[in-house]
Design a protein around this motif. Structure first.
Motif, PDB file in Angstrom:
ATOM      1  N   LEU A  43      29.928 -42.657 126.830  1.00 28.30           N
ATOM      2  CA  LEU A  43      30.012 -43.525 127.993  1.00 28.30           C
ATOM      3  C   LEU A  43      29.132 -42.970 129.103  1.00 28.30           C
ATOM      4  CD1 LEU A  43      33.862 -44.173 128.159  1.00 28.30           C
ATOM      5  CD2 LEU A  43      32.108 -45.692 127.227  1.00 28.30           C
ATOM      6  N   LEU A  44      28.529 -43.873 129.876  1.00 27.78           N
ATOM      7  CA  LEU A  44      27.747 -43.475 131.037  1.00 27.78           C
ATOM      8  C   LEU A  44      28.666 -43.414 132.246  1.00 27.78           C
ATOM      9  CD1 LEU A  44      24.940 -42.971 132.365  1.00 27.78           C
ATOM     10  CD2 LEU A  44      24.839 -45.448 132.782  1.00 27.78           C
ATOM     11  N   LEU A  45      28.671 -42.274 132.925  1.00 29.00           N
ATOM     12  CA  LEU A  45      29.444 -42.089 134.152  1.00 29.00           C
ATOM     13  C   LEU A  45      28.503 -42.166 135.345  1.00 29.00           C
ATOM     14  CD1 LEU A  45      31.550 -38.982 133.033  1.00 29.00           C
ATOM     15  CD2 LEU A  45      32.251 -41.384 132.959  1.00 29.00           C
ATOM     16  N   THR A  46      28.877 -42.885 136.378  1.00 24.17           N
ATOM     17  CA  THR A  46      28.037 -43.022 137.572  1.00 24.17           C
ATOM     18  C   THR A  46      28.895 -42.912 138.824  1.00 24.17           C
ATOM     19  OG1 THR A  46      26.553 -44.532 136.388  1.00 24.17           O
ATOM     20  CG2 THR A  46      26.335 -44.439 138.779  1.00 24.17           C
ATOM     21  N   SER A  47      28.469 -42.091 139.760  1.00 22.76           N
ATOM     22  CA  SER A  47      29.164 -41.953 141.038  1.00 22.76           C
ATOM     23  C   SER A  47      28.132 -41.789 142.142  1.00 22.76           C
ATOM     24  CB  SER A  47      30.098 -40.733 141.007  1.00 22.76           C
ATOM     25  OG  SER A  47      30.779 -40.592 142.236  1.00 22.76           O
ATOM     26  N   THR A  48      28.451 -42.266 143.322  1.00 23.45           N
ATOM     27  CA  THR A  48      27.516 -42.144 144.440  1.00 23.45           C
ATOM     28  C   THR A  48      28.262 -41.676 145.685  1.00 23.45           C
ATOM     29  OG1 THR A  48      25.735 -43.296 145.644  1.00 23.45           O
ATOM     30  CG2 THR A  48      27.770 -44.527 145.257  1.00 23.45           C
ATOM     31  N   ASP A  49      27.552 -41.013 146.562  1.00 21.74           N
ATOM     32  CA  ASP A  49      28.163 -40.446 147.756  1.00 21.74           C
ATOM     33  C   ASP A  49      27.136 -40.442 148.877  1.00 21.74           C
ATOM     34  OD1 ASP A  49      30.210 -39.380 149.217  1.00 21.74           O
ATOM     35  OD2 ASP A  49      29.934 -37.337 148.532  1.00 21.74           O
ATOM     36  N   LEU A  50      27.629 -40.515 150.096  1.00 27.41           N
ATOM     37  CA  LEU A  50      26.772 -40.517 151.274  1.00 27.41           C
ATOM     38  C   LEU A  50      27.188 -39.376 152.188  1.00 27.41           C
ATOM     39  CD1 LEU A  50      24.531 -42.179 152.752  1.00 27.41           C
ATOM     40  CD2 LEU A  50      26.369 -43.420 153.893  1.00 27.41           C
ATOM     41  N   LEU A  51      26.224 -38.577 152.617  1.00 24.50           N
ATOM     42  CA  LEU A  51      26.478 -37.491 153.559  1.00 24.50           C
ATOM     43  C   LEU A  51      25.642 -37.722 154.805  1.00 24.50           C
ATOM     44  CD1 LEU A  51      26.377 -36.150 150.445  1.00 24.50           C
ATOM     45  CD2 LEU A  51      27.135 -34.167 151.735  1.00 24.50           C
TER      46      LEU A  51
END
Length: 328
Positions: A43-51
């Motif tokens: 499975l492809l895991l994707t996460s994003t975050d903003l700093l």
């Protein structure tokens, strides 16, 4: 050297030449999209975050190389929380006026060093000018065998509640920085340069040891609350069992109320997970082999809610509040 001397595409090319490729990465920095392979059964895991500067960090508190490391680690931690391994990282920068090429090189040093540590490659991103503070957007992609994916759901009454590493030192450092103080070395390191627990997350998934898993970004009780909601269970947490670092232990001697930093402080980036009692020896063995793990409570039926015992074993009203960007 001024950034204006090489321009946006000059900087991107400078970064492209420094970023190594990877076996899964077919096409990386320099085209409209990156292209990667995904093996069958994964499975492809994707996460994003903003700093955002002055919200998540201040440049006068940490050097740019360490900031680069941190922005990778806090995102990779989300992949670890699913039992996966990171593969690709995508970096977006809103760069304020006055940033020199040397500043960006230092930041890139940290990003690339952390990518190498976690086995990920910098595969793409975007840059633009910022009329205000420094903006950092990070997207991480990872992989996990389809039959090993771990989520927040799955905890069952009777499961033991475990946490990796130590709690509260990052929040202690932030508290002291905001007050104009100087955090101790252990607390400062926890805040500025956390480590994602990728090896532990993978081992828990591969060996089938965890029933539910999450990383602690908003605070122990707040993130435990996500497990309780998703799994439809309750929990008992023992304050006396919480693993604390040396700087927080020293501070507790003067102010016992600072235990709340371990319960609700956030930015620990440790793994919080549940596991059946019969698997406790195998979990403890991972703690010896990879990173210390501590049993801090157990899972209860949903009707029992969240119960918290203080350091003396007395019931205490718990607060599930953690960091909330839009809270009052």
């Amino acid at each position: 050297m001024k950034l204006s001397e090489i321009g946006e595409f000059g900087f991107i090319d400078r970064l492209r030449r420094r970023a190594p490729g990877g076996a899964e990465l077919v096409l990386g920095i320099g085209d409209d999209c990156a292209a990667s392979r995904l093996a069958p059964g994964e499975l492809l895991l994707t996460s994003t975050d903003l700093l955002i500067e002055e919200v998540h960090f201040r440049r006068d508190w940490s050097d740019l190389k360490t900031l680069g490391r941190k922005c990778v680690s806090v995102n990779v931690s989300d992949v670890a929380a699913m039992g996966g391994e990171p593969s690709s990282l995508y970096l977006g920068l809103g760069i304020p006026a006055g940033f020199g090429v040397e500043d960006l090189d230092a930041f890139a040093d940290g990003v690339l060093a952390a990518c190498a540590e976690y086995g990920a490659v910098l595969a793409g991103g975007d840059t633009c000018g910022s009329p205000g503070p420094l903006f950092i957007s990070v997207t991480v992609q990872g992989r996990v065998p389809e039959d090993q994916l771990l989520t927040r759901a799955g905890a069952r009454p009777g499961d033991l509640l475990w946490v990796s590493g130590r709690l509260g030192e990052s929040a202690l450092a932030l508290r002291e920085l905001l007050a104009g103080g100087r955090p101790g070395p252990s607390a400062a390191n926890a805040h500025h340069d956390p480590r994602a627990r990728v090896a532990l997350g993978r081992a828990l998934a591969a060996q089938g040891l965890a029933t539910a898993l999450i990383d602690i970004s908003d605070g122990l009780l707040a993130d435990l609350g996500h497990i309780l909601d998703s799994s439809a269970v309750g929990a008992l947490v023992e304050s006396a069992a919480l693993p604390l670092g040396p700087d927080l232990r020293a501070s507790l001697a003067a102010d016992p109320s600072l235990i709340d930093l371990a319960l609700s402080g956030g930015e620990d980036y440790e793994l919080l997970f549940t596991s059946p009692p019969a698997l406790a020896p195998a979990v403890a063995a991972l703690g010896t082999e990879l990173v210390p793990v501590t049993q801090i409570g157990r899972i209860l039926p949903q009707g029992d809610g969240l119960r918290l015992l203080d350091a003396q074993g007395r019931p205490r009203k718990p607060s599930r509040s953690g960091f909330n960007h839009f809270g009052s």
